[in-house]
Design a protein around this motif. Structure first.
Motif, PDB file in Angstrom:
ATOM      1  N   ILE A   7      -4.494  -6.075  -9.285  1.00  0.00           N
ATOM      2  CA  ILE A   7      -4.802  -4.648  -9.383  1.00  0.00           C
ATOM      3  C   ILE A   7      -6.108  -4.384 -10.131  1.00  0.00           C
ATOM      4  O   ILE A   7      -7.015  -3.711  -9.624  1.00  0.00           O
ATOM      5  CB  ILE A   7      -3.629  -3.891 -10.045  1.00  0.00           C
ATOM      6  CG1 ILE A   7      -2.337  -4.093  -9.231  1.00  0.00           C
ATOM      7  CG2 ILE A   7      -3.976  -2.412 -10.188  1.00  0.00           C
ATOM      8  CD1 ILE A   7      -2.411  -3.644  -7.792  1.00  0.00           C
ATOM      9  N   HIS A  20       0.814  -1.210   0.000  1.00  0.00           N
ATOM     10  CA  HIS A  20       0.000   0.000   0.000  1.00  0.00           C
ATOM     11  C   HIS A  20       0.849   1.263   0.000  1.00  0.00           C
ATOM     12  O   HIS A  20       0.326   2.364  -0.122  1.00  0.00           O
ATOM     13  CB  HIS A  20      -0.934   0.034   1.217  1.00  0.00           C
ATOM     14  CG  HIS A  20      -2.145  -0.825   1.094  1.00  0.00           C
ATOM     15  ND1 HIS A  20      -2.182  -2.130   1.523  1.00  0.00           N
ATOM     16  CD2 HIS A  20      -3.378  -0.569   0.569  1.00  0.00           C
ATOM     17  CE1 HIS A  20      -3.388  -2.648   1.285  1.00  0.00           C
ATOM     18  NE2 HIS A  20      -4.126  -1.723   0.709  1.00  0.00           N
ATOM     19  N   GLU A  54      -9.216  -5.952  -8.338  1.00  0.00           N
ATOM     20  CA  GLU A  54      -9.637  -5.150  -7.185  1.00  0.00           C
ATOM     21  C   GLU A  54     -10.361  -3.889  -7.635  1.00  0.00           C
ATOM     22  O   GLU A  54     -11.358  -3.477  -7.020  1.00  0.00           O
ATOM     23  CB  GLU A  54      -8.410  -4.792  -6.347  1.00  0.00           C
ATOM     24  CG  GLU A  54      -8.721  -4.029  -5.078  1.00  0.00           C
ATOM     25  CD  GLU A  54      -7.472  -3.653  -4.295  1.00  0.00           C
ATOM     26  OE1 GLU A  54      -7.622  -3.247  -3.122  1.00  0.00           O
ATOM     27  OE2 GLU A  54      -6.355  -3.755  -4.855  1.00  0.00           O
ATOM     28  N   ARG A  66      -6.380   0.126  -5.824  1.00  0.00           N
ATOM     29  CA  ARG A  66      -5.023   0.647  -5.600  1.00  0.00           C
ATOM     30  C   ARG A  66      -4.383   1.128  -6.900  1.00  0.00           C
ATOM     31  O   ARG A  66      -3.152   1.128  -7.032  1.00  0.00           O
ATOM     32  CB  ARG A  66      -4.160  -0.434  -4.950  1.00  0.00           C
ATOM     33  CG  ARG A  66      -4.480  -0.672  -3.472  1.00  0.00           C
ATOM     34  CD  ARG A  66      -3.661  -1.801  -2.891  1.00  0.00           C
ATOM     35  NE  ARG A  66      -3.987  -3.038  -3.572  1.00  0.00           N
ATOM     36  CZ  ARG A  66      -3.117  -3.997  -3.867  1.00  0.00           C
ATOM     37  NH1 ARG A  66      -1.845  -3.861  -3.554  1.00  0.00           N
ATOM     38  NH2 ARG A  66      -3.502  -5.091  -4.479  1.00  0.00           N
ATOM     39  N   CYS A  67      -5.208   1.567  -7.846  1.00  0.00           N
ATOM     40  CA  CYS A  67      -4.649   2.058  -9.112  1.00  0.00           C
ATOM     41  C   CYS A  67      -3.735   3.256  -8.892  1.00  0.00           C
ATOM     42  O   CYS A  67      -2.674   3.367  -9.518  1.00  0.00           O
ATOM     43  CB  CYS A  67      -5.779   2.423 -10.078  1.00  0.00           C
ATOM     44  SG  CYS A  67      -6.755   0.996 -10.632  1.00  0.00           S
ATOM     45  N   PHE A  69      -2.006   3.832  -6.235  1.00  0.00           N
ATOM     46  CA  PHE A  69      -0.782   3.284  -5.637  1.00  0.00           C
ATOM     47  C   PHE A  69       0.179   2.814  -6.723  1.00  0.00           C
ATOM     48  O   PHE A  69       1.396   3.059  -6.648  1.00  0.00           O
ATOM     49  CB  PHE A  69      -1.148   2.128  -4.694  1.00  0.00           C
ATOM     50  CG  PHE A  69      -0.051   1.126  -4.465  1.00  0.00           C
ATOM     51  CD1 PHE A  69       1.026   1.419  -3.647  1.00  0.00           C
ATOM     52  CD2 PHE A  69      -0.091  -0.124  -5.075  1.00  0.00           C
ATOM     53  CE1 PHE A  69       2.036   0.484  -3.433  1.00  0.00           C
ATOM     54  CE2 PHE A  69       0.905  -1.061  -4.862  1.00  0.00           C
ATOM     55  CZ  PHE A  69       1.982  -0.746  -4.044  1.00  0.00           C
TER      56      PHE A  69
END
Length: 359
Positions: free
Chosen positions: A81, A51, A84, A126-127, A129
């Motif tokens: 990724i 993260h 999610e 978490r794109c 990220f």
């Protein structure tokens, strides 16, 4: 993300990568897939590492320094990724990498296909990220980073379930094609184009697709259901897109037939990994690369690297490098180093590449 360029010393090795693309570098450059190793090396929670883009990058660079690995590469938990981002549940853990919550697939019924819509990549999952991790990498090392994505088959398998998806392909091919089309057109093409807008000078856009390998799938499925959707990505998003990591050609009666299908989704280079290279020999891969006038990437496998004796590792890597590196055009790869791999084993592999890969 304007960080100081702490790791510019790696730039020379990136030049070797470029030189090996077309000819003879100063030395065969060695990569390693480190994402499973990094949390333990840093003594940090895997949940935190995946993260925190700065923490992840520091882990990559310091681990490469520790083991004298030439080429740092930005590895995240790539298979998760996009899944999610469209609503698939992910399991986060302090001790191991994140993974799909396989007990709760996103696409349980055919009607669930409506859940596959183009997300807002600025906010989804978490794109952001991933984008920040790439930016940190470029700032720290001063080179353009390659981009990674989850290829269509592995993405479909992760949101549907691998067994269910293969059954769909055999018994309900219309739905299987609809699912593959949906993940390609609604998710992956927009995601790759989004990444390209952030990193227009990226040298390559590499799809992860380990599930699309023999004997998990067969040649017929590779030809009819898997390769065409990667070809669609290449057609729409450009020739920098490739999917190199299908394996299992050692199971085929005619391994070159499998390599020919692989060439459709990655005409940029030939990749061979253990235990395929162990079974077929590095000569097979070098000859195929010469035949198609493209560079070669050879890799030793994670299980071998963890369980073999250092001398055995050194000698195998020496053999692969001497055969594969003849007249240049070779990169070397340590495949997905597992936690618990003895340090002397990693050192043996790296030392062999450095000793016998110098021209």
């Amino acid at each position: 993300m304007d960080l100081e360029p702490k790791y510019f010393k790696f730039q020379e090795a990136f030049k070797w990568v470029e030189e090996a693309t077309h000819g003879v570098p100063k030395r065969v450059p060695i990569y390693a897939q480190l994402c499973e190793l990094i949390p333990g090396e840093m003594k940090k929670s895997a949940r935190d590492v995946f993260h925190d883009p700065v923490l992840l990058n520091e882990g990559i660079f310091t681990t490469c320094e520790k083991y004298n690995i030439d080429i740092p590469s930005m590895d995240v938990d790539t298979y998760n990724i996009e899944a999610e981002a469209i609503g698939q549940k992910i399991r986060f853990n302090d001790d191991i990498m994140p993974d799909i919550d396989r007990a709760h697939p996103l696409i349980r019924e055919e009607s669930d296909i409506r859940k596959i819509v183009t997300p807002d990549f600025d906010k989804a999952g978490r794109c952001s990220f991933v984008v920040d991790a790439y930016k940190v990498f470029e700032n720290l090392v001063g080179v353009r980073t390659s981009l990674a994505f989850c290829a269509p088959f592995s993405l479909a398998a992760n949101i549907r379930g691998i067994e269910t998806l293969i059954m769909d392909m055999c018994l309900n091919p219309k739905f299987a094609h609809e699912l593959m089309t949906r993940v390609t057109q609604e998710v992956l093409i927009p995601w790759i184009e989004y990444l390209k807008s952030k990193f227009p000078q990226t040298p390559s856009i590499v799809g992860a697709d380990a599930l699309a390998s023999l004997p998990i799938v067969n040649i017929k499925l590779m030809d009819e259901f898997i390769a065409p959707y990667v070809e669609k990505l290449r057609y729409v998003c450009g020739k920098r897109v490739c999917v190199p990591n299908w394996t299992g050609e050692r199971y085929a009666k005619n391994p070159e037939q499998v390599m020919d299908i692989r060439l459709r989704v990655n005409p940029l280079f030939v990749e061979g990994q253990d235990p395929d290279v162990e079974a077929l020999g590095p000569q097979f891969y070098k000859a195929y690369a010469k035949k198609h006038d493209i560079p070669l990437l050879l890799g030793v496998g994670a299980v071998f690297l963890r369980t073999a004796e250092p001398e055995e590792i050194f000698n195998r890597v020496k053999h692969y490098v001497k055969v594969g590196g003849e007249n240049g055009r070779l990169w070397f790869y340590l495949c997905n180093i597992e936690p618990g791999t003895p340090k002397e084993n990693i050192k043996a592999a790296v030392d062999a590449v450095h000793k016998y890969g110098t021209y």
